[in-house]
Design a protein around this motif. Structure first.
Motif, PDB file in Angstrom:
ATOM      1  N   ILE A 177       0.846  -1.209   0.000  1.00 40.42           N
ATOM      2  CA  ILE A 177       0.000   0.000   0.000  1.00 40.42           C
ATOM      3  C   ILE A 177       0.875   1.251   0.000  1.00 40.42           C
ATOM      4  N   LEU A 178       1.923   1.245   0.840  1.00 42.22           N
ATOM      5  CA  LEU A 178       2.730   2.449   1.027  1.00 42.22           C
ATOM      6  C   LEU A 178       3.773   2.662  -0.070  1.00 42.22           C
ATOM      7  N   TYR A 179       4.392   1.563  -0.552  1.00 40.96           N
ATOM      8  CA  TYR A 179       5.477   1.724  -1.532  1.00 40.96           C
ATOM      9  C   TYR A 179       5.100   1.123  -2.885  1.00 40.96           C
ATOM     10  N   ASN A 180       5.572  -0.123  -3.108  1.00 41.25           N
ATOM     11  CA  ASN A 180       5.306  -0.780  -4.401  1.00 41.25           C
ATOM     12  C   ASN A 180       4.498  -2.043  -4.164  1.00 41.25           C
ATOM     13  N   PHE A 181       3.774  -2.460  -5.201  1.00 39.60           N
ATOM     14  CA  PHE A 181       3.060  -3.722  -5.104  1.00 39.60           C
ATOM     15  C   PHE A 181       4.102  -4.851  -5.078  1.00 39.60           C
ATOM     16  N   ALA A 182       4.098  -5.631  -3.972  1.00 44.14           N
ATOM     17  CA  ALA A 182       5.071  -6.729  -3.850  1.00 44.14           C
ATOM     18  C   ALA A 182       4.300  -8.027  -3.629  1.00 44.14           C
ATOM     19  N   ALA A 183       4.119  -8.781  -4.717  1.00 48.95           N
ATOM     20  CA  ALA A 183       3.330 -10.021  -4.623  1.00 48.95           C
ATOM     21  C   ALA A 183       4.141 -11.151  -4.001  1.00 48.95           C
ATOM     22  N   PHE A 184       5.455 -11.210  -4.325  1.00 48.62           N
ATOM     23  CA  PHE A 184       6.259 -12.368  -3.931  1.00 48.62           C
ATOM     24  C   PHE A 184       6.251 -12.650  -2.415  1.00 48.62           C
ATOM     25  N   PRO A 185       6.512 -11.638  -1.556  1.00 53.61           N
ATOM     26  CA  PRO A 185       6.510 -11.939  -0.106  1.00 53.61           C
ATOM     27  C   PRO A 185       5.165 -12.466   0.383  1.00 53.61           C
ATOM     28  N   ILE A 186       4.062 -11.923  -0.163  1.00 55.13           N
ATOM     29  CA  ILE A 186       2.725 -12.359   0.274  1.00 55.13           C
ATOM     30  C   ILE A 186       2.481 -13.808  -0.155  1.00 55.13           C
ATOM     31  N   VAL A 187       2.838 -14.127  -1.399  1.00 55.22           N
ATOM     32  CA  VAL A 187       2.665 -15.507  -1.891  1.00 55.22           C
ATOM     33  C   VAL A 187       3.547 -16.460  -1.076  1.00 55.22           C
ATOM     34  N   LEU A 188       4.796 -16.057  -0.852  1.00 56.47           N
ATOM     35  CA  LEU A 188       5.742 -16.906  -0.110  1.00 56.47           C
ATOM     36  C   LEU A 188       5.225 -17.186   1.308  1.00 56.47           C
ATOM     37  N   LEU A 189       4.758 -16.113   1.983  1.00 54.92           N
ATOM     38  CA  LEU A 189       4.247 -16.282   3.347  1.00 54.92           C
ATOM     39  C   LEU A 189       3.000 -17.172   3.355  1.00 54.92           C
ATOM     40  N   SER A 190       2.139 -17.026   2.332  1.00 50.77           N
ATOM     41  CA  SER A 190       0.926 -17.866   2.258  1.00 50.77           C
ATOM     42  C   SER A 190       1.306 -19.334   2.111  1.00 50.77           C
TER      43      SER A 190
END
Lengths: 75, 260
Positions: free
Chosen positions: B227-240
Protein backbone atom coordinates in the motif's frame (compact mmCIF):
# COMPACT_ATOMS: atom_id res chain seq x y z
CA UNK A 1 -10.93 -30.68 37.37
CA UNK A 2 -8.87 -33.41 38.97
CA UNK A 3 -5.15 -32.90 39.38
CA UNK A 4 -2.48 -35.50 39.80
CA UNK A 5 -0.50 -35.06 42.99
CA UNK A 6 2.49 -37.11 43.98
CA UNK A 7 4.70 -37.86 46.97
CA UNK A 8 7.91 -38.50 45.04
CA UNK A 9 9.78 -35.70 46.81
CA UNK A 10 8.80 -36.92 50.29
CA UNK A 11 9.61 -40.53 49.47
CA UNK A 12 12.93 -39.51 47.98
CA UNK A 13 13.75 -37.61 51.16
CA UNK A 14 12.68 -40.66 53.21
CA UNK A 15 15.04 -42.93 51.24
CA UNK A 16 17.78 -40.23 51.09
CA UNK A 17 17.96 -40.31 47.34
CA UNK A 18 18.92 -37.35 45.19
CA UNK A 19 16.99 -36.57 42.01
CA UNK A 20 19.98 -37.77 39.99
CA UNK A 21 20.15 -41.07 41.89
CA UNK A 22 16.43 -41.75 41.49
CA UNK A 23 16.69 -40.85 37.80
CA UNK A 24 19.54 -43.33 37.37
CA UNK A 25 17.59 -46.08 39.12
CA UNK A 26 14.57 -45.72 36.84
CA UNK A 27 16.50 -44.94 33.66
CA UNK A 28 15.22 -41.38 33.28
CA UNK A 29 16.81 -37.95 33.37
CA UNK A 30 17.02 -35.72 36.44
CA UNK A 31 14.96 -33.14 34.57
CA UNK A 32 12.08 -35.61 34.32
CA UNK A 33 12.16 -36.25 38.07
CA UNK A 34 12.15 -32.48 38.71
CA UNK A 35 9.17 -32.09 36.31
CA UNK A 36 7.24 -34.84 38.08
CA UNK A 37 7.98 -33.41 41.54
CA UNK A 38 6.88 -29.95 40.43
CA UNK A 39 3.62 -31.46 39.17
CA UNK A 40 4.26 -30.16 35.66
CA UNK A 41 4.44 -33.59 34.10
CA UNK A 42 2.37 -36.73 34.68
CA UNK A 43 4.60 -39.74 34.08
CA UNK A 44 3.65 -42.69 31.90
CA UNK A 45 2.34 -45.85 33.61
CA UNK A 46 5.69 -47.54 32.97
CA UNK A 47 7.65 -44.76 34.68
CA UNK A 48 5.13 -44.59 37.56
CA UNK A 49 5.55 -48.35 38.09
CA UNK A 50 9.34 -48.00 38.06
CA UNK A 51 9.18 -45.20 40.65
CA UNK A 52 6.84 -47.27 42.81
CA UNK A 53 9.21 -50.24 42.55
CA UNK A 54 12.20 -48.13 43.72
CA UNK A 55 10.30 -46.86 46.77
CA UNK A 56 8.68 -50.24 47.47
CA UNK A 57 5.23 -48.64 47.52
CA UNK A 58 2.12 -49.06 45.42
CA UNK A 59 1.53 -46.56 42.59
CA UNK A 60 -1.68 -45.33 44.30
CA UNK A 61 0.31 -44.38 47.40
CA UNK A 62 2.70 -42.24 45.37
CA UNK A 63 0.30 -40.75 42.84
CA UNK A 64 -3.22 -39.60 43.67
CA UNK A 65 -5.97 -37.56 42.06
CA UNK A 66 -7.15 -34.52 44.01
CA UNK A 67 -10.02 -32.11 43.44
CA UNK A 68 -12.83 -32.40 40.90
CA UNK A 69 -15.76 -34.81 41.24
CA UNK A 70 -14.09 -37.93 42.40
CA UNK A 71 -16.80 -39.69 44.34
CA UNK A 72 -15.75 -42.87 46.08
CA UNK A 73 -19.34 -44.19 45.94
CA UNK A 74 -19.35 -44.02 42.13
CA UNK A 75 -16.43 -46.38 41.81
CA UNK B 1 -4.05 -14.77 43.71
CA UNK B 2 -0.99 -12.54 44.01
CA UNK B 3 0.79 -14.70 41.45
CA UNK B 4 -2.14 -14.34 39.02
CA UNK B 5 -2.04 -10.54 39.40
CA UNK B 6 1.73 -10.59 38.75
CA UNK B 7 1.27 -12.72 35.63
CA UNK B 8 -1.41 -10.46 34.16
CA UNK B 9 0.69 -7.38 34.97
CA UNK B 10 3.67 -9.01 33.22
CA UNK B 11 1.48 -9.85 30.21
CA UNK B 12 0.26 -6.25 30.05
CA UNK B 13 3.86 -5.00 30.14
CA UNK B 14 4.83 -7.44 27.38
CA UNK B 15 2.02 -6.09 25.19
CA UNK B 16 3.33 -2.51 25.49
CA UNK B 17 5.92 -2.81 22.66
CA UNK B 18 3.14 -4.27 20.45
CA UNK B 19 0.86 -1.31 21.21
CA UNK B 20 3.80 1.07 20.55
CA UNK B 21 4.51 -0.64 17.19
CA UNK B 22 0.80 -0.47 16.28
CA UNK B 23 0.75 3.24 17.16
CA UNK B 24 3.88 3.85 15.07
CA UNK B 25 2.33 2.11 12.04
CA UNK B 26 -0.97 4.02 12.35
CA UNK B 27 0.93 7.32 12.83
CA UNK B 28 3.17 6.59 9.85
CA UNK B 29 0.27 5.72 7.53
CA UNK B 30 -1.78 8.76 8.57
CA UNK B 31 1.19 11.15 8.26
CA UNK B 32 2.14 9.61 4.88
CA UNK B 33 -1.43 10.21 3.70
CA UNK B 34 -1.41 13.83 4.88
CA UNK B 35 2.17 14.89 4.07
CA UNK B 36 3.55 15.09 0.55
CA UNK B 37 6.75 12.98 0.56
CA UNK B 38 9.78 14.24 -1.43
CA UNK B 39 10.23 12.24 -4.64
CA UNK B 40 13.97 11.67 -4.03
CA UNK B 41 13.39 10.16 -0.57
CA UNK B 42 15.64 7.11 -0.11
CA UNK B 43 13.94 4.22 1.71
CA UNK B 44 16.92 1.88 1.63
CA UNK B 45 18.84 1.61 4.87
CA UNK B 46 21.87 3.48 3.56
CA UNK B 47 24.38 6.15 4.58
CA UNK B 48 27.27 6.01 2.06
CA UNK B 49 26.59 2.89 -0.01
CA UNK B 50 23.38 1.01 -0.85
CA UNK B 51 22.12 -0.84 2.24
CA UNK B 52 25.31 -0.19 4.25
CA UNK B 53 23.26 0.60 7.35
CA UNK B 54 21.33 -2.68 7.01
CA UNK B 55 24.58 -4.66 6.76
CA UNK B 56 26.04 -2.74 9.71
CA UNK B 57 23.00 -3.76 11.76
CA UNK B 58 23.33 -7.42 10.73
CA UNK B 59 27.08 -7.33 11.49
CA UNK B 60 26.28 -5.89 14.91
CA UNK B 61 23.77 -8.69 15.60
CA UNK B 62 26.32 -11.33 14.54
CA UNK B 63 29.03 -9.69 16.68
CA UNK B 64 26.77 -9.48 19.75
CA UNK B 65 25.71 -13.14 19.43
CA UNK B 66 29.37 -14.18 18.98
CA UNK B 67 30.50 -12.29 22.09
CA UNK B 68 27.50 -13.43 24.14
CA UNK B 69 28.00 -17.02 22.98
CA UNK B 70 31.68 -16.85 24.00
CA UNK B 71 30.77 -15.39 27.41
CA UNK B 72 28.18 -18.14 27.99
CA UNK B 73 30.75 -20.77 27.02
CA UNK B 74 33.33 -19.21 29.34
CA UNK B 75 30.79 -19.39 32.18
CA UNK B 76 30.29 -23.11 31.51
CA UNK B 77 32.90 -25.28 33.21
CA UNK B 78 34.71 -27.41 30.62
CA UNK B 79 33.97 -30.51 32.66
CA UNK B 80 30.43 -31.14 33.87
CA UNK B 81 30.16 -30.74 37.66
CA UNK B 82 29.12 -33.92 39.47
CA UNK B 83 25.29 -34.05 39.65
CA UNK B 84 25.31 -34.20 43.44
CA UNK B 85 27.29 -30.91 43.69
CA UNK B 86 24.41 -28.99 42.15
CA UNK B 87 21.61 -31.23 43.34
CA UNK B 88 20.88 -29.58 46.71
CA UNK B 89 20.74 -26.08 45.23
CA UNK B 90 18.60 -27.14 42.28
CA UNK B 91 16.21 -29.23 44.34
CA UNK B 92 15.57 -26.38 46.76
CA UNK B 93 14.45 -24.21 43.84
CA UNK B 94 12.73 -27.04 41.92
CA UNK B 95 14.98 -26.07 39.03
CA UNK B 96 15.36 -28.26 35.96
CA UNK B 97 18.84 -26.95 35.18
CA UNK B 98 22.04 -26.31 37.06
CA UNK B 99 23.73 -22.90 36.49
CA UNK B 100 26.33 -24.61 34.27
CA UNK B 101 23.60 -26.31 32.20
CA UNK B 102 21.77 -22.97 31.89
CA UNK B 103 24.94 -21.26 30.57
CA UNK B 104 25.41 -24.10 28.12
CA UNK B 105 21.76 -23.82 27.03
CA UNK B 106 22.26 -20.09 26.43
CA UNK B 107 25.42 -20.79 24.44
CA UNK B 108 23.54 -23.35 22.28
CA UNK B 109 20.71 -20.90 21.62
CA UNK B 110 23.06 -17.99 20.84
CA UNK B 111 25.19 -20.08 18.51
CA UNK B 112 22.02 -20.94 16.54
CA UNK B 113 21.05 -17.24 16.39
CA UNK B 114 24.59 -16.39 15.24
CA UNK B 115 24.50 -19.01 12.47
CA UNK B 116 21.10 -17.79 11.22
CA UNK B 117 22.17 -14.11 11.30
CA UNK B 118 25.49 -14.78 9.55
CA UNK B 119 23.86 -16.94 6.84
CA UNK B 120 21.28 -14.18 6.30
CA UNK B 121 24.24 -11.76 5.97
CA UNK B 122 25.89 -13.96 3.32
CA UNK B 123 22.58 -14.42 1.43
CA UNK B 124 21.91 -10.67 1.38
CA UNK B 125 25.52 -9.78 0.54
CA UNK B 126 25.53 -12.31 -2.31
CA UNK B 127 22.21 -11.01 -3.64
CA UNK B 128 23.47 -7.41 -3.50
CA UNK B 129 26.77 -8.36 -5.15
CA UNK B 130 24.98 -10.26 -7.93
CA UNK B 131 22.52 -7.47 -8.58
CA UNK B 132 24.97 -4.54 -8.52
CA UNK B 133 27.72 -5.46 -10.97
CA UNK B 134 27.10 -2.37 -13.05
CA UNK B 135 27.55 0.05 -10.16
CA UNK B 136 30.56 2.42 -9.80
CA UNK B 137 33.82 0.83 -8.61
CA UNK B 138 33.60 2.24 -5.08
CA UNK B 139 30.18 0.60 -4.59
CA UNK B 140 31.48 -2.64 -6.08
CA UNK B 141 34.35 -2.59 -3.60
CA UNK B 142 31.84 -2.21 -0.78
CA UNK B 143 29.66 -5.12 -1.99
CA UNK B 144 32.73 -7.34 -2.45
CA UNK B 145 34.17 -6.39 0.96
CA UNK B 146 30.76 -6.97 2.50
CA UNK B 147 30.57 -10.45 0.95
CA UNK B 148 34.06 -11.35 2.19
CA UNK B 149 33.22 -10.07 5.72
CA UNK B 150 30.01 -12.13 5.70
CA UNK B 151 31.91 -15.29 4.67
CA UNK B 152 34.47 -14.72 7.46
CA UNK B 153 31.61 -14.23 9.94
CA UNK B 154 30.04 -17.54 8.82
CA UNK B 155 33.34 -19.38 9.35
CA UNK B 156 33.80 -17.91 12.86
CA UNK B 157 30.18 -18.59 13.84
CA UNK B 158 30.29 -22.19 12.56
CA UNK B 159 33.55 -22.83 14.47
CA UNK B 160 31.97 -21.33 17.60
CA UNK B 161 28.90 -23.54 17.17
CA UNK B 162 31.09 -26.60 16.73
CA UNK B 163 32.94 -25.74 19.99
CA UNK B 164 29.58 -25.23 21.73
CA UNK B 165 28.22 -28.57 20.48
CA UNK B 166 31.43 -30.34 21.57
CA UNK B 167 30.96 -28.86 25.06
CA UNK B 168 27.31 -30.02 25.03
CA UNK B 169 28.38 -33.53 24.02
CA UNK B 170 30.90 -33.61 26.88
CA UNK B 171 28.11 -32.62 29.30
CA UNK B 172 25.53 -35.04 27.91
CA UNK B 173 27.42 -38.00 26.38
CA UNK B 174 24.26 -40.17 26.50
CA UNK B 175 22.43 -37.76 24.18
CA UNK B 176 25.31 -36.37 22.18
CA UNK B 177 24.63 -34.44 18.99
CA UNK B 178 26.22 -36.21 16.02
CA UNK B 179 27.53 -33.55 13.64
CA UNK B 180 28.11 -36.15 10.94
CA UNK B 181 24.54 -37.43 11.02
CA UNK B 182 22.04 -36.29 8.38
CA UNK B 183 19.23 -36.53 10.93
CA UNK B 184 21.09 -34.91 13.82
CA UNK B 185 18.00 -33.36 15.42
CA UNK B 186 15.85 -36.48 14.97
CA UNK B 187 18.56 -38.77 16.36
CA UNK B 188 19.02 -36.43 19.32
CA UNK B 189 15.27 -36.42 19.99
CA UNK B 190 15.18 -40.23 20.03
CA UNK B 191 17.81 -40.21 22.80
CA UNK B 192 15.67 -38.08 25.14
CA UNK B 193 13.54 -39.65 27.86
CA UNK B 194 9.77 -39.13 28.15
CA UNK B 195 9.90 -36.00 30.33
CA UNK B 196 12.39 -34.29 28.06
CA UNK B 197 10.35 -35.29 24.99
CA UNK B 198 7.32 -33.73 26.65
CA UNK B 199 9.28 -30.46 27.08
CA UNK B 200 10.19 -30.57 23.37
CA UNK B 201 6.55 -31.27 22.33
CA UNK B 202 5.31 -28.34 24.43
CA UNK B 203 8.02 -26.01 23.09
CA UNK B 204 7.29 -27.14 19.52
CA UNK B 205 3.56 -26.47 19.92
CA UNK B 206 4.24 -22.98 21.30
CA UNK B 207 6.63 -22.35 18.44
CA UNK B 208 3.90 -23.51 16.00
CA UNK B 209 1.39 -21.11 17.56
CA UNK B 210 3.91 -18.27 17.42
CA UNK B 211 4.70 -19.07 13.77
CA UNK B 212 0.98 -18.84 12.90
CA UNK B 213 0.80 -15.45 14.58
CA UNK B 214 4.02 -14.16 13.00
CA UNK B 215 3.03 -15.36 9.52
CA UNK B 216 -0.21 -13.40 9.88
CA UNK B 217 1.73 -10.34 11.06
CA UNK B 218 4.23 -10.80 8.21
CA UNK B 219 1.42 -10.90 5.69
CA UNK B 220 -0.17 -7.75 7.14
CA UNK B 221 3.22 -5.99 6.98
CA UNK B 222 3.67 -7.10 3.35
CA UNK B 223 0.22 -5.72 2.47
CA UNK B 224 1.11 -2.45 4.22
CA UNK B 225 4.37 -2.31 2.26
CA UNK B 226 2.42 -2.77 -0.98
CA UNK B 227 0.00 0.00 0.00
CA UNK B 228 2.73 2.45 1.03
CA UNK B 229 5.48 1.72 -1.53
CA UNK B 230 5.31 -0.78 -4.40
CA UNK B 231 3.06 -3.72 -5.10
CA UNK B 232 5.07 -6.73 -3.85
CA UNK B 233 3.33 -10.02 -4.62
CA UNK B 234 6.26 -12.37 -3.93
CA UNK B 235 6.51 -11.94 -0.11
CA UNK B 236 2.73 -12.36 0.27
CA UNK B 237 2.67 -15.51 -1.89
CA UNK B 238 5.74 -16.91 -0.11
CA UNK B 239 4.25 -16.28 3.35
CA UNK B 240 0.93 -17.87 2.26
CA UNK B 241 2.72 -20.99 1.03
CA UNK B 242 4.77 -21.26 4.24
CA UNK B 243 1.61 -20.75 6.32
CA UNK B 244 -0.25 -23.46 4.39
CA UNK B 245 2.67 -25.89 4.78
CA UNK B 246 2.91 -25.09 8.50
CA UNK B 247 -0.77 -25.85 9.05
CA UNK B 248 -0.74 -28.75 6.59
CA UNK B 249 2.03 -30.55 8.49
CA UNK B 250 0.15 -30.02 11.76
CA UNK B 251 -3.13 -31.44 10.37
CA UNK B 252 -1.33 -34.32 8.66
CA UNK B 253 0.36 -35.30 11.93
CA UNK B 254 -2.87 -35.12 13.95
CA UNK B 255 -4.68 -37.14 11.24
CA UNK B 256 -1.91 -39.76 11.22
CA UNK B 257 -2.02 -40.03 15.03
CA UNK B 258 -5.81 -40.49 14.97
CA UNK B 259 -5.57 -43.08 12.19
CA UNK B 260 -3.10 -45.13 14.20
Amino acid sequence: MEELHNHVRELRARDRLSQAELAKLIGASRQTIALIERGDYSPSVVLALKIAHVFGESVEKIFELKGGNIDESNR
Amino acid sequence: MNQTANTSSKKRRMRLPLYAAGGAVVGFISSAAITQLPTDLNWTLSVYYDYDLLFALIALVVLVTMIWNSISLARTPSVRPAEDDDAADMEDHHSLMSPAERSLGNAMMLSSFGVIASFAWVALALSLYASSRDLPQSSNLFTLGNLVAACIAVIIVVVLQSVTIKRYNRYFPDRALDLNSRNMKKDHFEKLDEGEKWIVYRAAYRSFQMMNLLLGVGMAVSVLYSILYNFAAFPIVLLSVIWMINLGVYFRETYRAQKQ
